[in-house]
Design an enzyme around this catalytic site. Structure first.
Site, mmCIF file in Angstrom:
data_model
loop_
_atom_site.group_PDB
_atom_site.id
_atom_site.type_symbol
_atom_site.label_atom_id
_atom_site.label_comp_id
_atom_site.label_asym_id
_atom_site.label_seq_id
_atom_site.Cartn_x
_atom_site.Cartn_y
_atom_site.Cartn_z
ATOM 1 N N ASP A 25 0.769 -1.245 0.000
ATOM 2 C CA ASP A 25 0.000 0.000 0.000
ATOM 3 C C ASP A 25 0.805 1.303 0.000
ATOM 4 O OD1 ASP A 25 -1.492 -2.167 0.800
ATOM 5 O OD2 ASP A 25 -2.037 -1.353 2.744
ATOM 6 N N GLU A 235 -10.241 -2.429 4.286
ATOM 7 C CA GLU A 235 -8.911 -1.935 4.641
ATOM 8 C C GLU A 235 -8.705 -0.553 4.018
ATOM 9 O OE1 GLU A 235 -6.319 -5.968 5.015
ATOM 10 O OE2 GLU A 235 -6.560 -5.284 2.954
HETATM 11 C C1 FRU Z 1 -3.770 -3.744 2.862
HETATM 12 C C2 FRU Z 1 -3.122 -4.170 4.148
HETATM 13 C C3 FRU Z 1 -3.469 -3.217 5.253
HETATM 14 C C4 FRU Z 1 -2.324 -3.385 6.206
HETATM 15 C C5 FRU Z 1 -1.177 -3.596 5.269
HETATM 16 C C6 FRU Z 1 -0.111 -4.498 5.808
HETATM 17 O O1 FRU Z 1 -3.132 -4.162 1.720
HETATM 18 O O2 FRU Z 1 -3.512 -5.492 4.467
HETATM 19 O O3 FRU Z 1 -4.724 -3.434 5.831
HETATM 20 O O4 FRU Z 1 -2.159 -2.257 7.002
HETATM 21 O O5 FRU Z 1 -1.703 -4.144 4.097
HETATM 22 O O6 FRU Z 1 0.994 -4.538 4.955
#
Ligand code: FRU
Length: 704
Positions: A25, A235
């Site tokens: 992300d 998320e």
């Molecule tokens: C989304 C996610 C988030 C988390 C991150 C961990 O892709 O699962 O929810 O904070 O990636 O790398």
């Protein structure tokens, strides 16, 4: 810092990638003092997910990036055990020093202290092991809490706040969700003079909205959800204002939500909901919230599968293969009670013998009289592939619309057991005879389909407002620090369904091109529209190919685009319907088209499509349930005389496609196998296409 060469196989030339290792992300997108910062989920130790840290890069134009040192690095104890990972979050610049993190950076002319403007990162601390923090907070194994860190040198070096975590656990009502509480997006809300945080209770599909005066103490104000796409984890939310139709007096608010699994294709997806925000609660516009129990307005039910004591034959359907003699089932008893989202009691399912059964269940013939066919669907992702249909390799598990012996629409499952609405535009076949064929030719993992509530209607039935109809756009985050009219979003151009396996080295994953967001009224509906950030045009070469055809005849027309721009270009298409059924461009193809990525418009199905069935390497998904190949559509209805516009960005291993004014986007990774697969061809199928204008520019590398 030493730049790697950025010319490895598949390395994007104008998209952001880390120099090496794994990335997911985008985090902490903030603009300050003429600099765009991008932080990102990063593994300093390898090119699969792990040791999550925040990587960092900066840019002055959102296309050229300078990589900087890791901002927040995963903490490991002396035995090598991970103590704290830095999960996703956001960043703000605390210009009024509400946090008290500012430090004196000198004196002004009158001898008074001049203070820094601290950059504050708000992130999720993910604690793999139970322990007690140095400030005495008791942490449970697997806990996810919200924390802050600050930087007084513009994001280069960071200090973790000694009161962390600042929100250790979810509110009491959700106390059991302490392992699924993450991804805070924080911004300054001017009308209430407060900081606002939106964080997700991922498996509850609930967003919690908090406020704060100082970034350290937070008060829960409200909660939002579940709504729309909700069979999966929510998320990376983002909440921000936009102007409607460029009218600065007409401000609306938008929530972006990542969902995984449960995305529009399979795995990860991004949805948006438009509404209002008063500093405490987000209220969705009623027109943007879809009640799955409500049938589309004015619909006629074709089959609701409620007759669970009948066979398909008795209902006028035909079932062959292992499904001969069977009929609709009670949803509650199918697949050990795992099925959700159906209406009433009965469903059609091919999950009668585990995943073992194969065969076809066919509807009676009907005349298409309305513009849409909608239905509820769940099951395994095994798309209909025209190249293997009818051969021994045909492994589809899909529902198909057959007109004159041809499959004109097809939908497979999204690898979940929860039924969701999908709609086909069938305006192009009104008056014609058709039938539905549900084919299950597969006995693999989750190789079954559940269907319910097939209806004919004048309008589609939406599950959600998908931000992108391709498989590779997730965890979209927007920039703090920009004016509302410049709201810019970046998505992770990948999908958890296969992200850890994509065939790139030594880096893994790219970001989408930054996109400017706006709200536009299109066909009486407010749409979130996206366009590549305007600075991308500084990378365009002079036009490499440009041609107007008053009529492009049926067939393929080769277009010459010199290397290296045949794998790094912008293709702009404008055209009007002629006698043909499809028009578009074939990219990354070889002479015989055994490799190709096809992007175009389907005049009958009224959609923009991306076909990556033959785009190159897709065997890297080490599962019998290969979720990479596919044909993706975004419905974009047009009138016969409309000038239709499609803009495409190709960057070696990805295509980003924008339709119309940007009301639909499709983002898809591709991995062309041969260097020779670089041909570009225009095509018109089923007849000619009128008033075709094609313009191609190369896009220069930002790394050279
Ligand atoms: C989304 C996610 C988030 C988390 C991150 C961990 O892709 O699962 O929810 O904070 O990636 O790398």
């Amino acid at each position: 810092m030493v730049q790697s060469c950025f010319n490895e196989e598949y390395r994007p030339q104008f998209h952001f990638t880390p120099q090496n290792n794994w990335m997911n992300d985008p985090n902490g997108l903030v603009y300050h003092d003429g600099v765009y910062h991008i932080f990102y989920q990063y593994n300093p130790n390898g090119n699969t997910w792990g040791y999550m840290s925040w990587g960092h890069a900066i840019s002055t134009d959102l296309v050229h990036w300078q990589h900087l040192q890791i901002a927040l690095e995963c903490e490991v104890d002396s035995n090598g055990n991970v103590i704290e990972m830095f999960f996703s979050g956001s960043a703000v610049v605390d210009v009024n020093n509400t946090s008290g993190f500012a430090v004196s950076i000198g004196k002004d002319g009158t001898g008074k202290d001049v203070f820094s403007q601290p950059m504050v990162a708000i992130y999720t601390s993910c604690y793999p092991t139970a322990h007690t923090t140095s400030n005495g907070q008791v942490i449970r194994q697997g806990q996810q809490s919200q924390s802050i860190a600050f930087s007084n040198d513009n994001g280069l070096t960071w200090i973790k706040y000694n009161g962390n975590p600042i929100i250790p656990s979810p509110p009491a009502e959700y106390a059991d969700q302490y392992k699924q509480f993450r991804d805070p997006f924080v911004f300054w809300h001017t009308p209430s003079l407060k900081w606002i945080m939106v964080a997700s209770l991922a498996i509850k599909q609930i967003l919690l909205i908090y406020s704060s005066n100082n970034l350290k103490d937070w008060t829960l104000e409200s909660q939002f959800g579940p709504h729309n796409a909700r069979f999966g984890e929510w998320e990376c939310p983002s909440l921000f204002p936009l102007y409607l139709d460029d009218n600065t007096a007409a401000e609306k608010w938008v929530i972006l939500i990542g969902i995984n699994p449960g995305g529009v294709i399979v795995g990860s997806g991004t949805q948006s909901i438009i509404g209002s925000f008063d500093g405490k609660s987000f209220v969705a516009d009623p027109s943007d919230v879809y009640d799955p129990a409500e049938l589309p307005f004015g619909s006629t039910v074709f089959q609701d599968f409620e007759s669970t004591s009948s066979t398909f034959e008795e209902l006028g359907w035909t079932a062959t293969g292992d499904f001969a003699g069977t009929g609709p089932q009670k949803g509650s008893i199918v697949n050990a009670g795992k099925v959700q989202g159906y209406l009433g009691n009965g469903i059609m399912t091919t999950c009668l013998f585990g995943n073992g059964g194969t065969g076809t269940i066919m509807s009676p013939k009907f005349i298409i009289r309305k513009d849409y066919i909608s239905f509820l669907i769940a099951g395994g992702y095994y798309p209909y592939n025209p190249a293997t249909a009818g051969t021994s390799e045909d492994n589809q598990v899909s529902i198909n619309l057959v007109v004159e012996g041809e499959i004109v629409h097809s939908q497979t499952g999204t690898n979940t057991e929860s039924l969701v609405w999908r709609s086909w535009n069938v305006a192009g076949w009104v008056g014609q005879e058709a039938y539905l064929a549900i084919n299950d030719f597969n006995t693999g993992q989750s190789a079954h389909l559940h269907i319910d509530e097939i209806v004919f209607s004048d309008c589609p039935k939406d599950e959600a407002n998908w931000n992108d109809f391709g498989p590779d756009y997730y965890a979209a985050a927007t920039y703090n620090g920009l004016p509302t009219s410049e709201r810019t979003v970046i998505g992770w151009m990948n999908n958890w369904a296969y992200a850890n396996n994509i065939p790139t080295s030594t880096w893994r994953s790219a970001m989408s091109i930054p996109r400017t967001l706006a709200l536009k009224t299109i066909n009486n509906k407010i749409r979130l529209v996206q366009q590549p950030v305007s600075s991308l045009s500084t990378l365009y070469t002079s036009t490499l190919y440009s041609h107007n055809f008053s009529s492009l005849e049926c067939g393929e027309t080769k277009v010459s685009v010199p290397a290296p721009f045949n794998s790094s270009m912008k293709v702009a298409l404008k055209f009007t319907r002629g006698g043909g059924t499809k028009f578009g461009v074939i990219l990354c193809s070889n002479e015989t088209n055994t490799q190709k990525t096809v992007i175009g418009y389907d005049f009958l199905g009224q959609n923009i499509f991306v076909d990556r069935f033959k785009s190159g390497n897709s065997s890297f998904v080490e599962s019998e349930r290969n979720t990479f190949p596919g044909y993706f559509i975004a419905t974009m209805p047009t009138k016969p005389t409309d000038v239709i516009e499609i803009n495409i960005l190709l960057d070696w291993s990805s295509v980003e496609v924008f339709g119309g004014q940007g009301q639909v986007a499709l983002t898809s990774q591709i991995f062309p196998l041969e260097h020779s697969a670089t041909q570009v061809k225009l095509f018109s199928e089923g007849g000619s296409t009128r008033s075709v204008s094609v313009s191609i520019n190369g896009i220069k590398s930002v790394w050279k």
